[in-house]
Write a protein that holds these residues in place. Structure first.
Motif, PDB file in Angstrom:
ATOM      1  N   THR A  40       0.852  -1.191   0.000  1.00  0.00           N
ATOM      2  CA  THR A  40       0.000   0.000   0.000  1.00  0.00           C
ATOM      3  C   THR A  40       0.890   1.244   0.000  1.00  0.00           C
ATOM      4  N   ASP A  41       0.260   2.402  -0.105  1.00  0.00           N
ATOM      5  CA  ASP A  41       1.009   3.654  -0.046  1.00  0.00           C
ATOM      6  C   ASP A  41       1.215   4.145   1.381  1.00  0.00           C
ATOM      7  N   HIS A  42       0.708   3.401   2.359  1.00  0.00           N
ATOM      8  CA  HIS A  42       0.866   3.819   3.745  1.00  0.00           C
ATOM      9  C   HIS A  42       2.308   3.630   4.211  1.00  0.00           C
ATOM     10  N   PRO A  43       2.960   4.645   4.743  1.00  0.00           N
ATOM     11  CA  PRO A  43       4.250   4.419   5.403  1.00  0.00           C
ATOM     12  C   PRO A  43       4.044   3.474   6.585  1.00  0.00           C
ATOM     13  N   LEU A  44       4.850   2.415   6.648  1.00  0.00           N
ATOM     14  CA  LEU A  44       4.638   1.361   7.639  1.00  0.00           C
ATOM     15  C   LEU A  44       5.861   1.222   8.535  1.00  0.00           C
ATOM     16  N   THR A  45       5.624   1.281   9.841  1.00  0.00           N
ATOM     17  CA  THR A  45       6.651   0.996  10.839  1.00  0.00           C
ATOM     18  C   THR A  45       6.235  -0.256  11.603  1.00  0.00           C
ATOM     19  N   VAL A  46       7.184  -1.160  11.805  1.00  0.00           N
ATOM     20  CA  VAL A  46       6.880  -2.412  12.486  1.00  0.00           C
ATOM     21  C   VAL A  46       7.767  -2.565  13.720  1.00  0.00           C
ATOM     22  N   TRP A  47       7.212  -3.269  14.692  1.00  0.00           N
ATOM     23  CA  TRP A  47       7.992  -3.611  15.894  1.00  0.00           C
ATOM     24  C   TRP A  47       7.609  -5.007  16.325  1.00  0.00           C
ATOM     25  N   ASN A  48       8.620  -5.739  16.814  1.00  0.00           N
ATOM     26  CA  ASN A  48       8.383  -7.045  17.408  1.00  0.00           C
ATOM     27  C   ASN A  48       9.421  -7.266  18.487  1.00  0.00           C
ATOM     28  N   ARG A  49       9.001  -7.971  19.548  1.00  0.00           N
ATOM     29  CA  ARG A  49       9.927  -8.193  20.654  1.00  0.00           C
ATOM     30  C   ARG A  49      11.178  -8.924  20.181  1.00  0.00           C
ATOM     31  N   THR A  50      11.012  -9.903  19.287  1.00  0.00           N
ATOM     32  CA  THR A  50      12.158 -10.541  18.633  1.00  0.00           C
ATOM     33  C   THR A  50      12.455  -9.745  17.376  1.00  0.00           C
ATOM     34  N   ALA A  51      13.491  -8.928  17.428  1.00  0.00           N
ATOM     35  CA  ALA A  51      13.734  -7.943  16.372  1.00  0.00           C
ATOM     36  C   ALA A  51      13.979  -8.590  15.012  1.00  0.00           C
ATOM     37  N   ALA A  52      14.516  -9.805  14.991  1.00  0.00           N
ATOM     38  CA  ALA A  52      14.817 -10.453  13.715  1.00  0.00           C
ATOM     39  C   ALA A  52      13.574 -10.633  12.856  1.00  0.00           C
ATOM     40  N   LYS A  53      12.407 -10.700  13.482  1.00  0.00           N
ATOM     41  CA  LYS A  53      11.177 -10.894  12.712  1.00  0.00           C
ATOM     42  C   LYS A  53      10.795  -9.662  11.901  1.00  0.00           C
TER      43      LYS A  53
END
Length: 271
Positions: free
Chosen positions: A23-36
């Motif tokens: 999509t055109d949405h800027p996406l930021t992701v976070w996960n406790r296990t950073a490798a994911k």
């Protein structure tokens, strides 16, 4: 376009977040296990070092976490960082009480919607989930519709309540298929005949899920969902079902297997 922060990249969360990459949405992701987060940064998303960093500039926040303790641990970090006007879609399976408690923690100007999903990882990957939404979902519906069909259930917390009903009914149906097969074993009936007959019976819809090989609904999460239900009402049958999943979740070989693993587990115990 709204800036989206997606927190929680487990089996379901990862499949859902991938729907936002194109999509055109800027996406930021976070996960406790950073490798994911690595497959997402390769696809153009930004990985945040902490939950607070993920949501600081977000217009829409989506959380897809394991249980109420995991959610509240993340909430402790992100609530102070939410900007006025942010909309938070809480999509975990946590029950209505946790949703209402979360709402009480939010600062003025932040909107919360409970929007858990019905469907497994295959539906998440295809964008065919059923989103069970409670509260005023209008401001986040265009984003949620990327995951599937949005159903307006009612007031805040009602989506979370219905999700518990849906999950516990599924768990019961799969366990019932397992016990039907166990009974067939005890009576000396051919497995294929029993299975085929159950498929054409009133619980036929649960049979394919009981034998699914490429889906994932964690056994430990199944126990958590059953506990949410039995902690709300007196449900003797669900209590018995909860014990089956709890026993399987306590075993190292089945603790994090898909719920379909309850079928051979129950059959082995009954033999």
């Amino acid at each position: 376009m709204d800036k989206i922060a997606f927190l929680g990249l487990g089996h379901m969360g990862a499949a859902m977040a991938r729907r936002l990459l194109d999509t055109d949405h800027p996406l930021t992701v976070w996960n406790r296990t950073a490798a994911k987060t690595e497959p997402f940064t390769a696809g153009g998303a930004t990985a945040a070092a902490s939950p607070a960093d993920a949501v600081r500039d977000a217009d829409v926040v989506i959380t897809m976490l394991a249980d109420p303790p995991a959610l509240f641990a993340v909430a402790d970090e992100i609530v102070p960082a939410l900007r006025p006007g942010a909309r938070w879609a809480e999509m975990s399976t946590i029950g209505p009480d946790a949703v209402r408690e979360l709402a009480g923690r939010l600062p003025e100007g932040v909107t919360l919607v409970d929007a858990p999903v019905a469907g497994s990882t295959d539906k998440a990957e295809a964008g065919e989930l059923k989103i069970l939404a409670g509260g005023d979902v209008s401001s986040v519906e265009p984003v949620l519709s990327r995951f599937g069909t949005v159903t307006h259930v009612g007031a805040l917390g009602s989506g979370a309540a219905l999700k518990v009903v849906v999950n516990v009914s599924l768990l019961g149906a799969v366990a019932l298929v397992a016990e039907g097969l166990a009974l067939g074993d005890a009576l000396g009936l051919p497995e294929e005949v029993v299975r085929r007959t159950l498929e054409s019976s009133a619980i036929g819809g649960a049979v394919p899920r009981a034998f699914a090989e490429d889906l994932h609904f964690d056994m430990a999460l199944a126990r958590k969902d059953a506990e949410l239900a039995t902690g709300t009402a007196d449900l003797p049958v669900v209590s018995a079902i909860r014990q089956q999943y709890a026993d399987a979740a306590d075993r190292p070989d089945t603790a994090h297997e898909d719920i379909a693993r309850i079928v051979p587990y129950i059959r082995e115990r009954k033999s």
